[in-house]
Design a protein around this motif. Structure first.
Motif, PDB file in Angstrom:
ATOM      1  N   ALA B  19       0.832  -1.205   0.000  1.00 49.76           N
ATOM      2  CA  ALA B  19       0.000   0.000   0.000  1.00 49.76           C
ATOM      3  C   ALA B  19       0.866   1.254   0.000  1.00 49.76           C
ATOM      4  CB  ALA B  19      -0.935  -0.006   1.203  1.00 49.76           C
ATOM      5  N   SER B  20       1.956   1.201   0.762  1.00 51.57           N
ATOM      6  CA  SER B  20       2.810   2.395   0.817  1.00 51.57           C
ATOM      7  C   SER B  20       3.541   2.591  -0.506  1.00 51.57           C
ATOM      8  CB  SER B  20       3.798   2.297   1.979  1.00 51.57           C
ATOM      9  OG  SER B  20       4.902   1.484   1.642  1.00 51.57           O
ATOM     10  N   ILE B  21       3.804   1.504  -1.185  1.00 53.07           N
ATOM     11  CA  ILE B  21       4.435   1.619  -2.508  1.00 53.07           C
ATOM     12  C   ILE B  21       3.482   2.290  -3.495  1.00 53.07           C
ATOM     13  CG2 ILE B  21       5.226   0.291  -4.511  1.00 53.07           C
ATOM     14  CD1 ILE B  21       6.402  -1.748  -2.482  1.00 53.07           C
ATOM     15  N   VAL B  22       2.230   1.876  -3.447  1.00 59.27           N
ATOM     16  CA  VAL B  22       1.241   2.477  -4.340  1.00 59.27           C
ATOM     17  C   VAL B  22       1.065   3.963  -4.014  1.00 59.27           C
ATOM     18  CG1 VAL B  22      -1.184   2.487  -5.040  1.00 59.27           C
ATOM     19  CG2 VAL B  22       0.034   0.320  -4.777  1.00 59.27           C
ATOM     20  N   SER B  52      13.976  -4.676  -4.793  1.00 59.92           N
ATOM     21  CA  SER B  52      13.135  -5.131  -3.683  1.00 59.92           C
ATOM     22  C   SER B  52      11.656  -4.933  -3.965  1.00 59.92           C
ATOM     23  CB  SER B  52      13.518  -4.389  -2.403  1.00 59.92           C
ATOM     24  OG  SER B  52      14.896  -4.544  -2.146  1.00 59.92           O
ATOM     25  N   LEU B  53      11.357  -4.013  -4.856  1.00 60.60           N
ATOM     26  CA  LEU B  53       9.952  -3.779  -5.204  1.00 60.60           C
ATOM     27  C   LEU B  53       9.324  -5.041  -5.786  1.00 60.60           C
ATOM     28  CD1 LEU B  53      10.300  -0.269  -6.880  1.00 60.60           C
ATOM     29  CD2 LEU B  53       9.264  -0.759  -4.654  1.00 60.60           C
ATOM     30  N   TYR B  54      10.159  -5.845  -6.409  1.00 60.56           N
ATOM     31  CA  TYR B  54       9.634  -7.040  -7.089  1.00 60.56           C
ATOM     32  C   TYR B  54       9.228  -8.133  -6.102  1.00 60.56           C
ATOM     33  CZ  TYR B  54      11.077  -4.845 -11.421  1.00 60.56           C
ATOM     34  OH  TYR B  54      11.209  -3.964 -12.463  1.00 60.56           O
ATOM     35  N   LYS B  55       9.498  -7.917  -4.822  1.00 60.67           N
ATOM     36  CA  LYS B  55       8.957  -8.830  -3.806  1.00 60.67           C
ATOM     37  C   LYS B  55       7.502  -8.491  -3.512  1.00 60.67           C
ATOM     38  CE  LYS B  55      12.832 -11.026  -2.964  1.00 60.67           C
ATOM     39  NZ  LYS B  55      13.018 -12.461  -3.192  1.00 60.67           N
ATOM     40  N   HIS B  56       7.090  -7.291  -3.921  1.00 60.31           N
ATOM     41  CA  HIS B  56       5.737  -6.826  -3.603  1.00 60.31           C
ATOM     42  C   HIS B  56       4.835  -6.743  -4.827  1.00 60.31           C
ATOM     43  CE1 HIS B  56       7.201  -5.797   0.415  1.00 60.31           C
ATOM     44  NE2 HIS B  56       8.268  -5.325  -0.184  1.00 60.31           N
ATOM     45  N   PHE B  57       5.453  -6.493  -5.958  1.00 58.49           N
ATOM     46  CA  PHE B  57       4.700  -6.442  -7.218  1.00 58.49           C
ATOM     47  C   PHE B  57       5.482  -7.208  -8.275  1.00 58.49           C
ATOM     48  CE2 PHE B  57       3.179  -2.810  -4.874  1.00 58.49           C
ATOM     49  CZ  PHE B  57       1.829  -2.774  -5.170  1.00 58.49           C
ATOM     50  N   PRO B  58       4.790  -7.963  -9.084  1.00 57.23           N
ATOM     51  CA  PRO B  58       5.487  -8.783 -10.084  1.00 57.23           C
ATOM     52  C   PRO B  58       6.186  -7.951 -11.156  1.00 57.23           C
ATOM     53  CG  PRO B  58       3.110  -8.907 -10.381  1.00 57.23           C
ATOM     54  CD  PRO B  58       3.337  -8.180  -9.088  1.00 57.23           C
ATOM     55  N   ASP B  59       5.642  -6.784 -11.430  1.00 57.35           N
ATOM     56  CA  ASP B  59       6.269  -5.929 -12.427  1.00 57.35           C
ATOM     57  C   ASP B  59       5.716  -4.509 -12.312  1.00 57.35           C
ATOM     58  OD1 ASP B  59       3.739  -6.107 -13.539  1.00 57.35           O
ATOM     59  OD2 ASP B  59       4.337  -7.705 -14.904  1.00 57.35           O
ATOM     60  N   SER B  62       1.915  -3.700 -12.851  1.00 58.33           N
ATOM     61  CA  SER B  62       0.985  -4.016 -11.757  1.00 58.33           C
ATOM     62  C   SER B  62       0.786  -2.807 -10.837  1.00 58.33           C
ATOM     63  CB  SER B  62       1.510  -5.193 -10.941  1.00 58.33           C
ATOM     64  OG  SER B  62       1.643  -6.328 -11.760  1.00 58.33           O
ATOM     65  N   VAL B  63       1.845  -2.054 -10.658  1.00 54.89           N
ATOM     66  CA  VAL B  63       1.721  -0.827  -9.869  1.00 54.89           C
ATOM     67  C   VAL B  63       0.826   0.165 -10.609  1.00 54.89           C
ATOM     68  CG1 VAL B  63       2.968   1.075  -8.795  1.00 54.89           C
ATOM     69  CG2 VAL B  63       4.012  -1.198  -8.884  1.00 54.89           C
ATOM     70  N   GLU B  64       1.011   0.244 -11.888  1.00 55.71           N
ATOM     71  CA  GLU B  64       0.189   1.167 -12.677  1.00 55.71           C
ATOM     72  C   GLU B  64      -1.278   0.750 -12.650  1.00 55.71           C
ATOM     73  OE1 GLU B  64       3.489   2.726 -15.937  1.00 55.71           O
ATOM     74  OE2 GLU B  64       2.317   0.930 -16.366  1.00 55.71           O
ATOM     75  N   VAL B  65      -1.513  -0.531 -12.709  1.00 51.78           N
ATOM     76  CA  VAL B  65      -2.897  -1.010 -12.650  1.00 51.78           C
ATOM     77  C   VAL B  65      -3.544  -0.583 -11.333  1.00 51.78           C
ATOM     78  CG1 VAL B  65      -4.325  -3.081 -12.419  1.00 51.78           C
ATOM     79  CG2 VAL B  65      -2.663  -2.919 -14.278  1.00 51.78           C
ATOM     80  N   LEU B 109      -3.307   8.786 -17.010  1.00 52.72           N
ATOM     81  CA  LEU B 109      -3.013   7.355 -16.852  1.00 52.72           C
ATOM     82  C   LEU B 109      -4.289   6.538 -16.965  1.00 52.72           C
ATOM     83  CD1 LEU B 109      -0.792   5.221 -16.095  1.00 52.72           C
ATOM     84  CD2 LEU B 109      -1.612   5.439 -13.741  1.00 52.72           C
ATOM     85  N   VAL B 110      -5.363   7.065 -16.374  1.00 47.89           N
ATOM     86  CA  VAL B 110      -6.627   6.322 -16.329  1.00 47.89           C
ATOM     87  C   VAL B 110      -7.338   6.321 -17.681  1.00 47.89           C
ATOM     88  CG1 VAL B 110      -8.939   6.322 -15.322  1.00 47.89           C
ATOM     89  CG2 VAL B 110      -6.942   6.677 -13.863  1.00 47.89           C
TER      90      VAL B 110
END
Lengths: 181, 181
Positions: B19-22, B52-59, B62-65, B109-110
């Motif tokens: 959540a904090s990454i988003v 390390s971000l890739y431990k939370h999001f696959p790519d 996915s963050v953009e989604v 973006l949307v």
DNA sequence: GTCTATAGTGGGATAGAC
DNA sequence: GTCTATCCCACTATAGAC
């Protein structure tokens, strides 16, 4: 008029080599989209190495500016022809949509993102806008009308309408609203 | 309902870290635009290294989604509130424009480019569209209406109207046309 | 006007240690 | 879950020889 031969007005004032570069750039853009238009790719398309392109254009954006000018000029021609044949808003809208769908990547390049107005040949943008202003009468309605058309086109190009949406009907609804003016 | 604590609906179903990454991604996007949103930059903003971000999001996408979902949800809220308060098309349009201008990069973006519909939580897109459909009645008019609003907004964000253009007047002209329906 | 070579920048993503 | 090290990619643009 200093040109010693007849020539197309478009792409004007450049060496034949430069003209062929712009032509190749257009081909790449239209067939593969904006991201595919790189200096390497462009060099290859015209048969030289990327660094050699810089003997003809100072930078990549200059090539893009040439493409934007071509897009505006073609749009002006298309809209003027539609007005001559028909004179209705519906006819103008149909011509607008047809051109955009036939040249989606060029349309995007011309209408999306910041426009380097100061680098365009003067009047190029206005000539494309004139037919819309002519049919709506006042500038505010013309802008609303253009926004509607651009919105319809760009949402269609981006696949933003639901799969089954009847876009002809949406265009008709929008045009009817404006026409009731 | 399996959540054991009350929580904001947005960003849902993720670890606090995610959540904090988003949240950081949103900050970067809104303040510096889409190009500034890189994995390196995002890692730095949240205090870890990019890998390390890739431990939370696959790519990255996915963050953009996740950001796109947030944008849709906020737009739905904003438009629903406008409808509740007012009920007029003009009020809805004003709310739409206000949100877009307040969050230009998120709005882009949307609403721009291909939408990965299959990766969005179901219904997210429809909920944002519903208020427009509610006020216009039929889907064709709703799409025309949306196209007008999106066209006005995106052309304004891109600086496409002439410097002195009276955009309030253009909005009013467009809304008047639709309202005469 | 073309070339080769290369600088300089930046990006997404993975491997494997801790 | 974080790190370092690294891969591999691609781009624009310049320098200098021919």
């Amino acid at each position: 008029m200093t040109a010693s031969q007849s020539e197309p007005a478009v792409g004007s004032q450049r060496s034949p080599r430069a003209a062929s570069i712009v032509a190749a750039a257009r081909r790449i853009l239209e067939e593969e989209g904006r991201d595919a238009l790189t200096m390497r790719r462009l060099g290859a398309a015209v048969g030289i190495r990327a660094p050699s392109l810089y003997k003809h254009f100072p930078d990549k954006s200059s090539v893009e500016v040439a493409l934007i000018e071509i897009g505006f000029e073609e749009m002006a021609d298309v809209l003027n022809s539609a007005t001559d044949l028909d004179g209705s808003l519906a006819g103008l809208a149909a011509a607008y949509r047809r051109y955009a769908l036939a040249h989606p990547h060029l349309y995007r390049l011309v209408t999306s993102g910041p426009l380097p107005r100061e680098r365009l040949r003067p009047g190029v943008e206005d000539r494309a806008a004139a037919p819309i202003l002519a049919v709506t009468g006042d500038p505010d309605s013309a802008r609303a009308c253009w926004a509607f058309a651009h919105g319809m086109v760009i949402l269609e190009l981006d696949g933003r309408f639901p799969p089954g949406a009847d876009l002809d009907a949406a265009w008709t609804a929008g045009i009817a609203a404006i026409d009731r003016e």
